[in-house]
Design a protein around this motif. Structure first.
Motif, PDB file in Angstrom:
ATOM      1  N   MET A 224       0.849  -1.180   0.000  1.00 15.55           N
ATOM      2  CA  MET A 224       0.000   0.000   0.000  1.00 15.55           C
ATOM      3  C   MET A 224       0.892   1.240   0.000  1.00 15.55           C
ATOM      4  N   GLN A 225       0.422   2.266  -0.624  1.00 13.60           N
ATOM      5  CA  GLN A 225       1.180   3.507  -0.738  1.00 13.60           C
ATOM      6  C   GLN A 225       0.332   4.670  -0.221  1.00 13.60           C
ATOM      7  N   SER A 226       0.996   5.630   0.395  1.00 11.57           N
ATOM      8  CA  SER A 226       0.295   6.822   0.872  1.00 11.57           C
ATOM      9  C   SER A 226      -0.302   7.575  -0.306  1.00 11.57           C
ATOM     10  N   ARG A 227      -1.433   8.221  -0.065  1.00 18.89           N
ATOM     11  CA  ARG A 227      -2.082   9.021  -1.099  1.00 18.89           C
ATOM     12  C   ARG A 227      -1.357  10.345  -1.309  1.00 18.89           C
ATOM     13  N   MET A 228      -0.769  10.843  -0.243  1.00 17.06           N
ATOM     14  CA  MET A 228      -0.050  12.118  -0.276  1.00 17.06           C
ATOM     15  C   MET A 228       0.781  12.197   0.998  1.00 17.06           C
ATOM     16  N   LYS A 229       1.582  13.231   1.121  1.00 17.46           N
ATOM     17  CA  LYS A 229       2.264  13.482   2.384  1.00 17.46           C
ATOM     18  C   LYS A 229       1.220  13.744   3.446  1.00 17.46           C
ATOM     19  N   ASN A 230       1.601  13.557   4.694  1.00 18.30           N
ATOM     20  CA  ASN A 230       0.692  13.884   5.782  1.00 18.30           C
ATOM     21  C   ASN A 230       0.309  15.361   5.662  1.00 18.30           C
ATOM     22  N   PRO A 231      -0.994  15.683   5.677  1.00 15.36           N
ATOM     23  CA  PRO A 231      -1.422  17.075   5.520  1.00 15.36           C
ATOM     24  C   PRO A 231      -0.781  18.041   6.518  1.00 15.36           C
ATOM     25  N   ALA A 232      -0.482  17.560   7.701  1.00 15.71           N
ATOM     26  CA  ALA A 232       0.156  18.424   8.700  1.00 15.71           C
ATOM     27  C   ALA A 232       1.591  18.762   8.324  1.00 15.71           C
ATOM     28  N   MET A 233       2.143  18.013   7.380  1.00 12.50           N
ATOM     29  CA  MET A 233       3.487  18.309   6.884  1.00 12.50           C
ATOM     30  C   MET A 233       3.419  19.204   5.642  1.00 12.50           C
ATOM     31  N   VAL A 234       2.280  19.251   4.996  1.00 13.80           N
ATOM     32  CA  VAL A 234       2.110  20.035   3.774  1.00 13.80           C
ATOM     33  C   VAL A 234       1.772  21.495   4.093  1.00 13.80           C
ATOM     34  N   ILE A 235       0.886  21.698   5.036  1.00 15.38           N
ATOM     35  CA  ILE A 235       0.450  23.053   5.403  1.00 15.38           C
ATOM     36  C   ILE A 235       1.442  23.650   6.400  1.00 15.38           C
ATOM     37  N   PRO A 236       2.035  24.782   6.050  1.00 19.50           N
ATOM     38  CA  PRO A 236       3.016  25.395   6.957  1.00 19.50           C
ATOM     39  C   PRO A 236       2.419  25.625   8.353  1.00 19.50           C
ATOM     40  N   ASP A 237       3.188  25.314   9.358  1.00 19.20           N
ATOM     41  CA  ASP A 237       2.860  25.531  10.771  1.00 19.20           C
ATOM     42  C   ASP A 237       1.830  24.552  11.340  1.00 19.20           C
ATOM     43  N   ALA A 238       1.213  23.702  10.534  1.00 18.17           N
ATOM     44  CA  ALA A 238       0.189  22.794  11.053  1.00 18.17           C
ATOM     45  C   ALA A 238       0.784  21.789  12.040  1.00 18.17           C
ATOM     46  N   MET A 239       1.881  21.148  11.666  1.00 16.36           N
ATOM     47  CA  MET A 239       2.474  20.149  12.551  1.00 16.36           C
ATOM     48  C   MET A 239       2.938  20.784  13.855  1.00 16.36           C
ATOM     49  N   GLN A 240       3.516  21.970  13.770  1.00 15.61           N
ATOM     50  CA  GLN A 240       3.946  22.674  14.983  1.00 15.61           C
ATOM     51  C   GLN A 240       2.774  22.912  15.923  1.00 15.61           C
ATOM     52  N   ALA A 241       1.652  23.309  15.389  1.00 13.93           N
ATOM     53  CA  ALA A 241       0.473  23.578  16.204  1.00 13.93           C
ATOM     54  C   ALA A 241      -0.043  22.302  16.867  1.00 13.93           C
ATOM     55  N   ILE A 242      -0.082  21.211  16.112  1.00 13.72           N
ATOM     56  CA  ILE A 242      -0.552  19.937  16.660  1.00 13.72           C
ATOM     57  C   ILE A 242       0.403  19.450  17.748  1.00 13.72           C
ATOM     58  N   LEU A 243       1.696  19.543  17.482  1.00 12.03           N
ATOM     59  CA  LEU A 243       2.682  19.102  18.472  1.00 12.03           C
ATOM     60  C   LEU A 243       2.655  19.978  19.720  1.00 12.03           C
ATOM     61  N   ALA A 244       2.349  21.255  19.559  1.00 13.50           N
ATOM     62  CA  ALA A 244       2.231  22.146  20.721  1.00 13.50           C
ATOM     63  C   ALA A 244       1.043  21.727  21.586  1.00 13.50           C
TER      64      ALA A 244
ATOM     65  N   THR B  56      -5.223   9.708   4.477  1.00 18.29           N
ATOM     66  CA  THR B  56      -4.196   9.802   3.426  1.00 18.29           C
ATOM     67  C   THR B  56      -3.367   8.526   3.304  1.00 18.29           C
ATOM     68  N   ARG B  57      -3.789   7.489   4.039  1.00 22.08           N
ATOM     69  CA  ARG B  57      -3.130   6.172   3.996  1.00 22.08           C
ATOM     70  C   ARG B  57      -1.636   6.235   4.318  1.00 22.08           C
ATOM     71  N   GLN B  58      -1.303   6.955   5.362  1.00 23.11           N
ATOM     72  CA  GLN B  58       0.089   6.990   5.801  1.00 23.11           C
ATOM     73  C   GLN B  58       0.489   5.585   6.267  1.00 23.11           C
ATOM     74  N   GLN B  59       1.730   5.222   6.044  1.00 26.19           N
ATOM     75  CA  GLN B  59       2.191   3.868   6.304  1.00 26.19           C
ATOM     76  C   GLN B  59       3.005   3.768   7.594  1.00 26.19           C
ATOM     77  N   ALA B  60       2.773   2.718   8.352  1.00 27.47           N
ATOM     78  CA  ALA B  60       3.565   2.454   9.551  1.00 27.47           C
ATOM     79  C   ALA B  60       5.022   2.301   9.144  1.00 27.47           C
ATOM     80  N   GLY B  61       5.900   2.846   9.964  1.00 24.75           N
ATOM     81  CA  GLY B  61       7.333   2.738   9.708  1.00 24.75           C
ATOM     82  C   GLY B  61       7.881   3.800   8.782  1.00 24.75           C
ATOM     83  N   SER B  62       7.014   4.605   8.181  1.00 26.86           N
ATOM     84  CA  SER B  62       7.497   5.589   7.217  1.00 26.86           C
ATOM     85  C   SER B  62       8.028   6.866   7.867  1.00 26.86           C
TER      86      SER B  62
END
Length: 151
Positions: A1-21, A143-149
């Protein structure tokens, strides 16, 4: 199986930072780290989030969680390995994750049991942690993110 796209929180600037905060803030709320790890794992199991189950089990193991408890978290009601406070947190996590499964998604009985074991700040941290895990799960599963990726 392959991811459909990068994790959206990695695509949108500052999204991952906000979630991690938000995740970091929840971890400062007087709930034992081991309980938060178990809750994260159980929520991720319910949602079928491979990356979060994989990373959650590894993080819990690294933090000292036993194989016995990790293997049994999906059947926590039927095993003797969890404290009453952990059981209350897991029940709340399941109810808050399965909102559409019943007309009263988080019954008073579930809430009151959690409130018996956790003060308001700890309950807030627990609810935020459950919500953050559900957010990560929904991003990853959609987005079908894969374990281990993620390393």
């Amino acid at each position: 199986m392959q991811s459909r796209m990068k994790n959206p929180a990695m695509v949108i600037p500052d999204a991952m930072q906000a979630i991690l905060a938000l995740d970091k803030a929840a971890k400062q709320g007087q709930v034992p780290a081991s309980t938060l790890e178990l809750v994260h794992l159980r929520v991720s199991q319910i949602n079928g989030c491979g990356p979060c189950v994989d990373m959650g089990a590894r993080a819990a193991k690294k933090a000292g969680e036993t194989d016995k408890r990790l293997f049994a978290v999906a059947a926590w009601r039927e095993t003797p390995y969890f404290t009453d406070a952990e059981r209350a947190a897991l029940a709340l996590a399941e109810a808050a994750t399965r909102l559409a499964d019943r007309s009263d998604p988080v019954p008073d009985e579930v809430w009151q049991l959690a409130a018996k074991h956790y003060e308001e700040e700890a309950l807030a941290a627990l609810v935020l942690s459950i919500a953050t895990t559900n957010l990560f799960n929904r991003l990853n599963v959609t987005t079908r993110q894969q374990a281990g990726s993620w390393g």
